[in-house]
Structures are given as structure tokens and as C-alpha cells.
Motif scaffolding. Structure first.
Motif, PDB file in Angstrom:
ATOM      1  N   TYR A 101       3.754  11.734   9.838  1.00  0.00           N
ATOM      2  CA  TYR A 101       2.838  11.394  10.928  1.00  0.00           C
ATOM      3  C   TYR A 101       3.577  11.431  12.264  1.00  0.00           C
ATOM      4  CZ  TYR A 101       5.060   6.791  10.637  1.00  0.00           C
ATOM      5  OH  TYR A 101       5.978   5.779  10.632  1.00  0.00           O
ATOM      6  N   LEU A 145      -5.912  10.523  11.738  1.00  0.00           N
ATOM      7  CA  LEU A 145      -5.167   9.273  11.870  1.00  0.00           C
ATOM      8  C   LEU A 145      -3.675   9.424  11.547  1.00  0.00           C
ATOM      9  CD1 LEU A 145      -7.916   6.907  10.500  1.00  0.00           C
ATOM     10  CD2 LEU A 145      -7.141   7.128  12.872  1.00  0.00           C
ATOM     11  N   HIS A 200      -7.546   4.161   7.710  1.00  0.00           N
ATOM     12  CA  HIS A 200      -6.622   5.236   7.370  1.00  0.00           C
ATOM     13  C   HIS A 200      -6.902   5.776   5.961  1.00  0.00           C
ATOM     14  CE1 HIS A 200      -2.799   7.425   7.970  1.00  0.00           C
ATOM     15  NE2 HIS A 200      -2.857   7.459   6.645  1.00  0.00           N
TER      16      HIS A 200
HETATM   17  N1  ADE Z   1       2.582   4.438  10.046  1.00  0.00           N
HETATM   18  C1  ADE Z   1       2.561   4.276  11.376  1.00  0.00           C
HETATM   19  N2  ADE Z   1       1.733   5.149  11.993  1.00  0.00           N
HETATM   20  C2  ADE Z   1       1.232   5.908  10.988  1.00  0.00           C
HETATM   21  C3  ADE Z   1       0.325   6.990  10.957  1.00  0.00           C
HETATM   22  N3  ADE Z   1      -0.222   7.489  12.063  1.00  0.00           N
HETATM   23  N4  ADE Z   1       0.039   7.539   9.762  1.00  0.00           N
HETATM   24  C4  ADE Z   1       0.600   7.054   8.644  1.00  0.00           C
HETATM   25  N5  ADE Z   1       1.452   6.030   8.591  1.00  0.00           N
HETATM   26  C5  ADE Z   1       1.759   5.454   9.765  1.00  0.00           C
END
Ligand code: ADE
Ligand code: ZN
Ligand code: ZN
Length: 249
Positions: A74, A131, A156
Motif C-alpha cells: 500500500y 483503500l 478496508h
Molecule cells: N496500513 C496502513 N495503511 C494501509 C493501507 N492503505 N492499506 C493496507 N494496510 C494499511
């Protein structure tokens, strides 16, 4: 036991698109590979079935030797800012750039070429999950508690897997459905992506993704977001093919 629970919770936070999502992207990409790219990938793996290579980067998360790779899935673009690099959180952009350069140089061992290729196949997919381009405030929606058909979860996870799983397609069925009616002209507009252009496209759809009302998500959220989900998976597949075709031209 306590330690075990903590490990489980951490692992669930870090996963990207679920298995089906990554396979859909791999399948679409494979169908759009150039003959040259197909041949090079087949030389390395004995086949060019990208769907079967697409989840390796998540599978290795249970191997302590790969713990350093946990933040390669990510990236973060802070609200109202441009992409400022991995210090904002997450190395996905940096790693895809680095691995593409390494493959282009042609100096890697066969094993390293395979590892790097499997990471590119996976991370390019992740960067299309809206996300996985976080805003720096809620760990890419992991901290946004919602319910999904009354089950407690977070935003998420809804985007990684629950939306996709709800559709009940196999990955091959879904890959086929998504590509129905796509014209060659539409495909052409997607064959020259820059990495940052699709990262910003993930970011740009946040207003829609975060439009969750009271957080009780079910049919209405699916109805409103199905086209977006399909679009992100389709573009991930095309962009991945374009990146691989460019490396192996
Ligand atoms: N941990 C912190 N930000 C994240 C994201 N955008 N996607 C997955 N895990 C994460
Ligand atoms: Zn991932
Ligand atoms: Zn994820």
C-alpha cells in the motif's frame, strides 16, 4: 494465546485484494500479454498463468523472513497533498518502480526475477484497490468500523474481499464478465499508464468509497459501487499487462 491473537489480527489488517480479486486481475492481464511477455514469463515459471502467481506476495506474509515486505502492499497520499514517497506510509509505489527497473536492467538471478515478478503482479493489483492508497488517517479504512450484512467488519475488508465474495463468481467468470463490451479503443487508452496515474485514480474515488451513511452496508452499497469495483479490477488487469509488456518488449 494472546500473542497468537495479535498475530492473527495484524495479518488480517495487512492483506490486499482478497484471493479472487488478485486472480481476476491476473487473468485479465494474462489475456492481454504480448507474445514476447508471455514467452519470457513462461521461460521463468513454466507457464504464464498470472492468476496462479498473483497471491504469492500475500502467502509469504506468514514467513518471518519476509516480514520486511509487509508494507510493500500500500501507499499513502495525505489529504490535499501530492504523493510524497514512502515516508507517508507504505512502499508499494517505490517497490514497483524499483522492481521494474531491476527487471529492465537484466542483472537478476532467475530466482530473484521470479520473486520480483510475483511482487509486481500482486502490488500493481493492490494499488488499484482504492483503500490501498491510504489518506494517512485510518490505515486505509481498516479503522473505519462498519457492518456487512450485520456482521462487524471494516471498510478496508469490504473492499479487499467482501464486495467481491458477495458476487459469488469464480475468478474466471468474473474476469470474463468484467471484459464484456470493452472496445479496442477503450483498451488502447489504457496501454500507457504511469504508476502514479493509477495511484491517483484510486485516491480520486475515495469520496464514493467513504460514502457509507450509517455504516450498515449491504445491498445498497453494492448497487452503488459495483461499477467502480469492476472498473478498478479491469484497469488493474490492463495496467499490469501494459507494465509487463513494457518490461519484456
Ligand atoms: N496500513 C496502513 N495503511 C494501509 C493501507 N492503505 N492499506 C493496507 N494496510 C494499511
Ligand atoms: Zn497485498
Ligand atoms: Zn487490503
Amino acid at each position: 494465546m494472546r500473542q497468537f491473537i495479535i498475530i492473527l489480527v495484524t495479518a488480517s489488517i495487512l492483506l490486499g485484494w482478497g484471493k479472487t480479486g488478485h486472480r481476476v486481475i491476473g487473468k485479465i492481464a494474462e489475456e492481454n500479454l504480448s507474445p514476447e511477455a508471455k514467452e519470457k514469463i513462461t521461460q521463468l515459471f513454466g507457464h504464464s498463468d498470472l492468476a496462479s502467481l498473483a497471491n504469492w506476495a500475500d502467502d509469504i506474509k506468514s514467513d518471518p523472513a519476509w516480514r520486511h515486505a509487509n508494507d510493500w502492499h500500500y501507499c499513502t497520499i495525505l489529504e490535499g497533498k501530492e504523493y510524497e514517497g514512502p515516508d507517508a506510509g507504505g512502499r508499494a509505489v517505490q517497490k514497483v518502480t524499483e522492481f521494474t527497473d531491476l527487471l529492465n536492467k537484466g542483472t537478476l538471478s532467475e530466482k530473484d526475477q521470479k520473486d520480483v515478478l510475483r511482487f509486481i503482479i500482486h502490488i500493481v493489483g493492490d494499488l488499484h484497490q482504492p483503500l490501498h492508497v491510504g489518506n494517512g488517517t485510518d490505515r486505509g479504512g481498516n479503522d473505519v468500523k462498519v457492518t456487512w450484512f450485520r456482521e462487524e467488519t471494516n471498510l478496508h475488508r469490504v473492499w479487499d474481499s467482501q464486495l467481491i465474495d458477495h458476487l459469488q463468481f469464480s475468478y474466471t467468470e468474473y474476469a470474463q464478465q468484467i471484459q464484456l463490451g470493452i472496445t479496442p479503443a477503450e483498451k488502447d487508452t489504457l496501454t500507457n499508464p504511469t504508476l502514479l496515474s493509477f495511484v491517483y485514480a484510486s485516491k480520486a474515488v475515495h469520496p464514493q468509497v467513504y460514502d457509507i451513511g450509517d455504516g450498515k452496508l449491504s445491498y445498497e452499497y453494492i448497487y452503488k459501487n459495483r461499477d467502480l469495483l469492476d472498473d478498478r479490477l479491469l484497469k488493474a488487469g490492463y495496467h499490469l499487462a501494459a507494465i509487463l509488456n513494457d518490461i519484456f518488449k
